[in-house]
Design an enzyme around this catalytic site. Structure first.
Site: not given
Ligand code: NAD
Length: 255
Positions: A143, A156
């Site tokens: 990401s 995350y």
């Protein structure tokens, strides 16, 4: 076709980016093992779409935070298609919790799926690739948040930061075996993981404003990059991350 006679595994291949990757890899000739955790019907739909286009697919249930399930995924793929050439560690989840409000369970679940999963997915795929010979490709769907904070989504970001380092370390360690390890770091992509933000008009407008390209990306755009990296054309790319984010990481208010 770029991936004729190749065999690929896609974790979380039943939804969003993983679904698009499964379909695009198959379009380029790869046989695809589609891993899913809960949505068996969605996984079978992907398999059906691949088979309708004369491709080959397999559906394997499993939780990527379980080493035993990952081993079953690799074993079933080898039993069915004979080898593993491309491993796509795609499965992911988030709790949208901050450093202050994350529980132990939040932390363990996010790290289990988003970091432990890719770590052992990389290990088990690499062992199989070394055993069969001829190298391979490991692609970790990371990401922009492997390197860019997202306040309110701390576990995350920690997990994706770990994936960044996994990609670099494993890329170096596995290079002598002809195995490349590459991270793909999407920005905001239109998938179920972003449903809440994209369905909220105020949040969605603010998000698009922050993206220089002025829009969120599509799962197919990410899948196209994965296909290229998974093919012979991507042979010299390793131990690094390709970002695909419409420029969001470089966004500036210009003041
Ligand atoms: P998604 O929610 O559509 O897909 C996530 C997939 O992971 C689903 O198939 C889900 O079942 C699977 N999964 C979750 N926990 C699992 C487990 N324990 N075992 C096996 N599978 C499990 O979301 P997506 O956007 O397609 O996410 C795919 C990947 O892309 C994730 O790693 C995510 O972090 C990453 N990503 C997404 C975006 C985005 O904007 N959509 C941005 C950056 C990175």
């Amino acid at each position: 076709m770029l991936l004729e006679n190749k065999v690929a595994i896609v974790t979380g291949g039943d939804s969003g980016i993983g679904r698009a990757i499964s379909l695009e890899l198959a379009k380029e000739g790869a046989a695809v093992a589609i891993n899913y955790r809960r949505n068996e019907q969605a996984a079978h739909e992907v398999k059906q779409l691949i088979e309708q286009a004369s491709g080959k697919a397999l559906v394997v249930q499993g939780d990527v935070s379980s080493l035993a399930d990952l081993q079953t995924l690799v074993d079933r793929t080898v039993e069915t298609f004979g080898r593993v050439d491309i491993m796509v560690n795609n499965a992911g989840m988030e709790t949208r919790t901050s450093v202050l409000d994350s529980t132990e369970k939040d932390f363990d679940s996010v790290i289990g799926v988003n970091l432990k999963g890719p770590f052992f997915g990389t290990q088990l795929a690499a062992k199989q690739m070394i055993k069969q010979g001829g190298g391979g490709r490991i692609i970790n769907i990371s990401s922009v948040h492997e390197d860019w904070p997202m306040p309110g989504n701390s576990p995350y970001c920690c997990a994706k930061g770990g994936v960044r380092m996994l990609t670099r370390n494993a890329g170096v360690e596995l290079a002598p075996h002809g195995i490349t390890v590459v991270g793909v770091g999407p920005g905001a992509i239109d998938t179920p993981i972003n449903k809440e933000t994209l369905e909220d008009p105020a949040k969605s407008t603010a998000l698009k404003k922050a993206i220089p390209a002025g829009r969120v990306g599509t799962p197919e755009e990410v899948a196209g990059l994965v296909v290229w990296l998974g093919s012979d054309k991507g042979a010299y790319v390793t131990a690094t991350t390709y970002f695909i984010d419409g420029g969001i990481m470089q966004g500036s208010v210009g003041l």
